[in-house]
Design a protein around this motif. Structure first.
Motif, PDB file in Angstrom:
ATOM      1  N   HIS A   1     -42.713 -10.808  14.667  1.00  0.00           N
ATOM      2  CA  HIS A   1     -44.051 -10.107  14.441  1.00  0.00           C
ATOM      3  C   HIS A   1     -43.787  -9.485  12.950  1.00  0.00           C
ATOM      4  O   HIS A   1     -45.032  -9.647  12.138  1.00  0.00           O
ATOM      5  CB  HIS A   1     -44.363  -8.925  15.293  1.00  0.00           C
ATOM      6  CG  HIS A   1     -45.188  -9.292  16.553  1.00  0.00           C
ATOM      7  ND1 HIS A   1     -45.432  -8.597  17.647  1.00  0.00           N
ATOM      8  CD2 HIS A   1     -45.236 -10.663  17.035  1.00  0.00           C
ATOM      9  CE1 HIS A   1     -45.887  -9.465  18.531  1.00  0.00           C
ATOM     10  NE2 HIS A   1     -45.659 -10.724  18.412  1.00  0.00           N
ATOM     11  N   ASP A   2     -42.757  -8.773  12.535  1.00  0.00           N
ATOM     12  CA  ASP A   2     -42.700  -8.202  11.289  1.00  0.00           C
ATOM     13  C   ASP A   2     -42.720  -9.421  10.133  1.00  0.00           C
ATOM     14  O   ASP A   2     -43.349  -9.085   9.395  1.00  0.00           O
ATOM     15  CB  ASP A   2     -41.344  -7.327  10.989  1.00  0.00           C
ATOM     16  CG  ASP A   2     -41.395  -6.708   9.647  1.00  0.00           C
ATOM     17  OD1 ASP A   2     -42.177  -5.533   9.562  1.00  0.00           O
ATOM     18  OD2 ASP A   2     -40.585  -7.033   8.881  1.00  0.00           O
ATOM     19  N   ASP A   3     -42.398 -10.336  10.282  1.00  0.00           N
ATOM     20  CA  ASP A   3     -42.318 -11.512   9.395  1.00  0.00           C
ATOM     21  C   ASP A   3     -43.518 -11.930   9.043  1.00  0.00           C
ATOM     22  O   ASP A   3     -44.046 -12.404   8.072  1.00  0.00           O
ATOM     23  CB  ASP A   3     -41.171 -12.493   9.682  1.00  0.00           C
ATOM     24  CG  ASP A   3     -39.833 -11.895   9.541  1.00  0.00           C
ATOM     25  OD1 ASP A   3     -39.559 -11.153   8.581  1.00  0.00           O
ATOM     26  OD2 ASP A   3     -38.961 -12.669   9.847  1.00  0.00           O
TER      27      ASP A   3
ATOM     28  N   ILE B   1     -46.425 -10.179   9.554  1.00  0.00           N
ATOM     29  CA  ILE B   1     -47.011  -8.875   8.960  1.00  0.00           C
ATOM     30  C   ILE B   1     -46.674  -9.149   7.341  1.00  0.00           C
ATOM     31  O   ILE B   1     -47.722  -9.008   6.612  1.00  0.00           O
ATOM     32  CB  ILE B   1     -46.637  -7.466   9.563  1.00  0.00           C
ATOM     33  CG1 ILE B   1     -47.046  -7.479  11.309  1.00  0.00           C
ATOM     34  CG2 ILE B   1     -47.236  -6.539   8.878  1.00  0.00           C
ATOM     35  CD1 ILE B   1     -46.458  -6.291  12.027  1.00  0.00           C
TER      36      ILE B   1
ATOM     37  N   ARG C   1     -35.183 -14.965   7.261  1.00  0.00           N
ATOM     38  CA  ARG C   1     -34.603 -13.959   8.237  1.00  0.00           C
ATOM     39  C   ARG C   1     -33.390 -14.536   8.598  1.00  0.00           C
ATOM     40  O   ARG C   1     -33.104 -15.584   8.950  1.00  0.00           O
ATOM     41  CB  ARG C   1     -35.780 -13.829   9.282  1.00  0.00           C
ATOM     42  CG  ARG C   1     -35.164 -12.915  10.413  1.00  0.00           C
ATOM     43  CD  ARG C   1     -35.108 -11.308   9.848  1.00  0.00           C
ATOM     44  NE  ARG C   1     -36.424 -10.928   9.801  1.00  0.00           N
ATOM     45  CZ  ARG C   1     -36.740  -9.576   9.461  1.00  0.00           C
ATOM     46  NH1 ARG C   1     -35.627  -8.626   9.147  1.00  0.00           N
ATOM     47  NH2 ARG C   1     -37.843  -9.130   9.217  1.00  0.00           N
TER      48      ARG C   1
ATOM     49  N   LEU D   1     -41.229  -9.792  24.074  1.00  0.00           N
ATOM     50  CA  LEU D   1     -41.674  -8.300  24.536  1.00  0.00           C
ATOM     51  C   LEU D   1     -41.862  -8.475  26.139  1.00  0.00           C
ATOM     52  O   LEU D   1     -41.321  -7.415  26.892  1.00  0.00           O
ATOM     53  CB  LEU D   1     -42.994  -7.831  23.871  1.00  0.00           C
ATOM     54  CG  LEU D   1     -42.962  -6.410  23.913  1.00  0.00           C
ATOM     55  CD1 LEU D   1     -41.717  -5.701  23.330  1.00  0.00           C
ATOM     56  CD2 LEU D   1     -44.352  -5.983  23.121  1.00  0.00           C
TER      57      LEU D   1
ATOM     58  N   GLU E   1     -45.118   1.229  11.785  1.00  0.00           N
ATOM     59  CA  GLU E   1     -45.733  -0.143  11.191  1.00  0.00           C
ATOM     60  C   GLU E   1     -47.097   0.117  10.718  1.00  0.00           C
ATOM     61  O   GLU E   1     -47.392  -0.103   9.320  1.00  0.00           O
ATOM     62  CB  GLU E   1     -45.676  -1.374  11.936  1.00  0.00           C
ATOM     63  CG  GLU E   1     -44.365  -1.701  12.032  1.00  0.00           C
ATOM     64  CD  GLU E   1     -43.936  -2.871  10.982  1.00  0.00           C
ATOM     65  OE1 GLU E   1     -44.595  -3.647  10.718  1.00  0.00           O
ATOM     66  OE2 GLU E   1     -42.582  -2.564  10.299  1.00  0.00           O
TER      67      GLU E   1
ATOM     68  N   LYS F   1     -40.648   3.263  12.647  1.00  0.00           N
ATOM     69  CA  LYS F   1     -40.359   1.942  12.826  1.00  0.00           C
ATOM     70  C   LYS F   1     -39.082   1.399  13.016  1.00  0.00           C
ATOM     71  O   LYS F   1     -38.388   0.324  13.517  1.00  0.00           O
ATOM     72  CB  LYS F   1     -40.969   0.997  11.573  1.00  0.00           C
ATOM     73  CG  LYS F   1     -40.156   1.287  10.330  1.00  0.00           C
ATOM     74  CD  LYS F   1     -40.724   0.248   9.042  1.00  0.00           C
ATOM     75  CE  LYS F   1     -39.731   0.188   7.910  1.00  0.00           C
ATOM     76  NZ  LYS F   1     -40.253  -0.623   7.070  1.00  0.00           N
ATOM     77  N   THR F   2     -37.952   2.172  12.482  1.00  0.00           N
ATOM     78  CA  THR F   2     -36.416   1.816  12.907  1.00  0.00           C
ATOM     79  C   THR F   2     -35.486   2.580  13.564  1.00  0.00           C
ATOM     80  O   THR F   2     -34.909   2.355  14.513  1.00  0.00           O
ATOM     81  CB  THR F   2     -35.824   1.577  11.537  1.00  0.00           C
ATOM     82  OG1 THR F   2     -36.554   0.809  10.638  1.00  0.00           O
ATOM     83  CG2 THR F   2     -34.382   1.242  11.445  1.00  0.00           C
TER      84      THR F   2
ATOM     85  N   GLN G   1     -32.309   2.285   7.606  1.00  0.00           N
ATOM     86  CA  GLN G   1     -33.409   1.962   7.186  1.00  0.00           C
ATOM     87  C   GLN G   1     -33.485   2.190   5.622  1.00  0.00           C
ATOM     88  O   GLN G   1     -33.951   1.312   4.854  1.00  0.00           O
ATOM     89  CB  GLN G   1     -34.675   2.447   7.998  1.00  0.00           C
ATOM     90  CG  GLN G   1     -35.972   1.828   7.133  1.00  0.00           C
ATOM     91  CD  GLN G   1     -36.073   0.140   7.322  1.00  0.00           C
ATOM     92  OE1 GLN G   1     -35.852  -0.388   8.313  1.00  0.00           O
ATOM     93  NE2 GLN G   1     -36.406  -0.576   6.057  1.00  0.00           N
TER      94      GLN G   1
ATOM     95  N   LYS H   1     -45.119  -1.834  -0.623  1.00  0.00           N
ATOM     96  CA  LYS H   1     -44.433  -0.706   0.199  1.00  0.00           C
ATOM     97  C   LYS H   1     -43.748   0.013  -0.631  1.00  0.00           C
ATOM     98  O   LYS H   1     -42.791  -0.194  -1.268  1.00  0.00           O
ATOM     99  CB  LYS H   1     -43.510  -1.497   1.068  1.00  0.00           C
ATOM    100  CG  LYS H   1     -43.759  -1.424   2.505  1.00  0.00           C
ATOM    101  CD  LYS H   1     -42.441  -2.163   3.383  1.00  0.00           C
ATOM    102  CE  LYS H   1     -42.954  -3.509   3.986  1.00  0.00           C
ATOM    103  NZ  LYS H   1     -41.700  -3.846   4.919  1.00  0.00           N
TER     104      LYS H   1
END
Ligand code: FPP
Ligand code: MG
Length: 320
Positions: free
Chosen positions: A81-83, A85, A91, A114, A144, A168-169, A206, A231
């Protein structure tokens, strides 16, 4: 990471085979994607933290393996999902799922992973483990979203940065250690201790990840992506809060309006390096690492404890 891999080498092999089973699907397309995911596995640090936290308290059992699979399923789902977003096409040194199969499919693949995690826990009545991990998933999504909200406003506050990465981490690493420990320790205080230990490791992890974005090494995913996504991470937050007003104005202008121009992004990176932003973030990372080690040292010395210590040090010293 050698000692950690050695101490749980048989268990890691067992875990990999269970994880492969856990992602099987009868839908051909999904199965193909799952095969792609399993082959391009990451460093598997989270399952290692689960298994070592479990082994610190006793023999690794079925619940410990399920906790490890659950964590890896959730982690993989969050990266898929993060990729989407972050609109990132690499990756682990390979094309991301969204790059190969497009966003629509990547979103469903994340959902599928999930739900596989949820079912693995429910079908085996792993309520204690599920309790630790469900909270993490919620907090990750909050982290996130907070990051998204703050990137639009160009967050300059260090405390908010820590809130974001805690969500997030650190939450998943914290729950990984908690879940693993809950499968062997009987003393809830010890489980709690490992939960806090995991959170400190997660914070260090992180910050290291955010430092990579300012480097030029090949880390298997794009660098300079954070600036592109507006970010603001610790090295840049420090720089913006400690440089001249003129430079600050210039940097903010680039981040807002020229964040896709390579030479401009390089200008930002050079300014961060020159202002000591990298060194500052490294110091913060080392201080989280040391907090984690202090907690770990409250447990009696053993090979498993040494392996956990090595894994913590790997987190901050790793090259990718
Ligand atoms: C990577 O951060 C992303 C995370 C650590 C968490 C992602 C969380 C979600 C998408 C919400 C929860 C969703 C599920 C399905 C559990 P990054 O973008 O800074 O790092 P990167 O450089 O590795 O992309
Ligand atoms: Mg990302």
């Amino acid at each position: 990471m050698k000692l950690a891999q050695q101490v749980i080498s048989a268990e890691l092999t067992q875990f990999e085979s269970r994880f492969r089973d856990a992602v099987k699907s009868r839908v051909a397309l999904l199965d193909r994607i799952m095969e792609y995911i399993v082959k391009r596995k990451g460093k598997q640090m989270r399952p290692m933290f689960v298994l070592l936290s479990a082994k610190l308290g006793g023999e690794i059992n079925d619940s410990s393996y399920r906790a490890a699979s659950l964590v890896e399923l959730i982690h993989t789902a969050s990266l898929v999902h993060d990729d989407v977003i972050d609109d990132s096409n690499m990756r682990r040194g390979f094309f991301s799922i969204n790059a190969l199969w497009k966003n629509k499919i990547a979103v469903m693949v994340g959902d599928y992973l999930l739900m596989k995690a949820l079912l693995l826990a429910l079908n085996n009545r792993e309520y204690v483990v599920l309790d630790a991990l469900a909270e993490a998933v919620k907090v990750m999504a909050e982290g996130e979203l907070l990051q998204f909200e703050k990137s639009r406003k160009l967050n300059l506050r260090e405390d908010i940065y820590y809130d974001i990465i805690k969500g997030k981490t650190a939450s998943l690493l914290s729950s990984s250690c908690e879940a693993g420990a809950s499968t062997t320790f009987t003393d809830p205080e010890k489980v709690q201790k490992l939960k806090v230990f995991g959170e400190k490791v997660g914070m260090a992890f992180q910050i290291k990840d955010d430092l990579f974005d300012y480097g030029s090494q090949d880390i298997g995913k794009p660098t300079g992506n954070d600036i592109k996504e507006k970010k603001l991470t610790l090295p840049l937050i420090y720089t913006l809060n400690n440089c001249s007003a003129d430079l600050k104005k210039q940097l903010i202008y680039i981040i807002k309006n020229q964040n896709t121009q390579k030479d401009k992004v390089k200008f930002v990176i050079d300014a961060v390096v020159a202002s000591g932003g990298i060194r500052y973030a490294e110091q913060k990372m080392e201080s989280y690492r040391d907090e984690a080690l202090t907690i770990l040292h409250e447990f009696p010395e053993s090979q498993v404890r040494n392996a956990l210590e090595e894994l913590v040090r790997y987190t901050t010293d790793r090259k990718y």
